[in-house]
Design an enzyme around this catalytic site. Structure first.
Site, PDB file in Angstrom:
ATOM      1  N   SER A  90      -2.004   6.908   7.506  1.00 56.15           N
ATOM      2  CA  SER A  90      -1.517   7.670   6.570  1.00 56.15           C
ATOM      3  C   SER A  90      -0.431   6.987   5.630  1.00 56.15           C
ATOM      4  CB  SER A  90      -0.835   9.162   7.081  1.00 56.15           C
ATOM      5  OG  SER A  90      -0.080   9.804   6.114  1.00 56.15           O
ATOM      6  N   GLY A  91      -0.589   7.151   4.356  1.00 58.06           N
ATOM      7  CA  GLY A  91       0.279   6.587   3.447  1.00 58.06           C
ATOM      8  C   GLY A  91       1.610   7.026   3.404  1.00 58.06           C
ATOM      9  N   THR A 258      -3.527   7.394   1.319  1.00 57.80           N
ATOM     10  CA  THR A 258      -4.833   6.965   1.839  1.00 57.80           C
ATOM     11  C   THR A 258      -5.939   7.456   0.904  1.00 57.80           C
ATOM     12  OG1 THR A 258      -5.084   9.057   3.231  1.00 57.80           O
ATOM     13  CG2 THR A 258      -4.497   6.849   4.290  1.00 57.80           C
TER      14      THR A 258
END
Length: 344
Positions: A90-91, A258
């Site tokens: 996850s970004g 993402t």
């Protein structure tokens, strides 16, 4: 004060998206790899329910469990827990984790630039934090290899008819649809309708297109729908607004790291974005991730990109989650007024 459980949490958000970080009170789960550990968390559900369900959590909240890295090159590992999934990467959560590690002193900060190598369940990521006066002011993440899967594919969506979409992977799996063609301006007041539409598209795309990661057979579904505006240039820089619909029914408040990685993989595959060229992802609340493709690569024999994204994160609180031995809801609860499909 009595409690049979104490979980220590530093709350954080990255460009609007909540990503709490569990810093103590939870042992590392079983598993030879970080991916195996994350699958244990996903199956067991105990920790997920304790921190994500009411009365401690809610559908808007994500949690990240710090664990020792399995890869000796990494300084820390972490497992991401979203409302419905326990994903590879996850970004926004990686930005929260890097910020909490540095701002709270868990890992040493070096001003003006601190480099971290972190291990997500989906692989190693590099974090480069711009630091000043004890604060990680902006963090750039070099993400896992990302790729376009299906381009310009047609699906049939209930209530919408035929719809052309792309599918891609950017650390998580996405179906990407043109928001303008669906009549959306991607404003905050459209949030409820965006969620309803995005969930329909995700369901249809999973049924009609499917997805399978080329090197991780466990990841065999499309997680999210990204309702995206067509890319356009502002002052010569390519960018686009988006609303990423997250199961069971919410919108990412950040531009979704993402999702931006998946979008860049699609744009590169279509010849619309070059290596090194800047791309700005904008969220429904107006926050931004500044992105670019660092290089081309391959993953499982298919063309891929190495994407980078940068954004800001802020610590919002420090908590100790307790469990009284007489609490009749030790796992918490979900109600469908705020958690779609929820039940006590």
């Amino acid at each position: 004060m009595r409690s049979q459980r104490i979980v220590h949490i530093v709350s954080c958000h990255a460009e609007g998206e909540v990503g709490d970080v569990i810093v103590g009170g939870v042992a590392a789960p079983p598993g030879a790899t970080l991916w195996e550990q994350s699958r244990w968390i996903a199956r067991d559900q105990d920790l997920r329910n304790f921190v994500l369900n009411e009365p401690r959590g809610g559908v808007f909240r994500h949690a990240n469990l710090l664990v020792p890295a399995k890869d000796p090159r990494a300084q820390m590992g972490w497992i991401i827990m979203e409302p419905a999934d326990t994903p590879p990467m996850s970004g926004s959560n990686s930005l929260c984790v890097a910020t909490v590690l540095l701002d709270s002193g868990i890992l040493p900060m070096r001003e003006p630039l601190t480099r971290l190598l972190l291990e997500a369940p989906g692989g190693l990521i590099e974090a480069r934090a711009e630091c000043r006066d004890g604060k990680a002011e902006r963090v750039e993440i070099r993400n896992v290899p990302s790729f376009a899967d299906r381009l310009d594919a047609w699906i049939e969506v209930e209530g919408l008819g035929s719809l052309q979409v792309d599918t891609a992977y950017g650390g998580d799996s996405f179906v990407i649809a043109d928001a303008r063609r669906l009549g959306f301006a991607l404003r905050a007041d459209e949030a409820a309708e965006l969620v309803a539409t995005g969930l329909k598209i995700t369901h249809a795309a999973n049924e009609q297109l499917g997805f399978r990661h080329p090197t991780n057979p466990d990841w065999d579904h499309l997680s999210f729908c990204q309702l995206a505006a067509p890319p356009e240039r502002r002052d010569g820089v390519l960018g686009a607004n988006n609303a990423v619909v997250i199961r069971p029914g919410k919108i990412d408040r950040s531009p979704c790291g993402t999702g931006c990685s998946a979008r860049m993989a699609v744009l590169q595959a279509k010849g619309q974005l070059r290596v090194g060229e800047r791309f700005v992802g904008r969220s429904i609340i107006g926050s931004e991730f500044h992105c670019h493709i660092e290089s081309l690569t391959e993953l499982g024999g298919r063309p891929a990109i190495l994407p980078c994204l940068s954004g800001r994160a802020w610590i919002t609180g420090i908590h100790q989650y307790l469990l009284d031995p007489d609490d009749p809801w030790p796992q918490g609860y979900r109600l469908s007024d705020t958690w779609p499909g929820g039940h006590c």
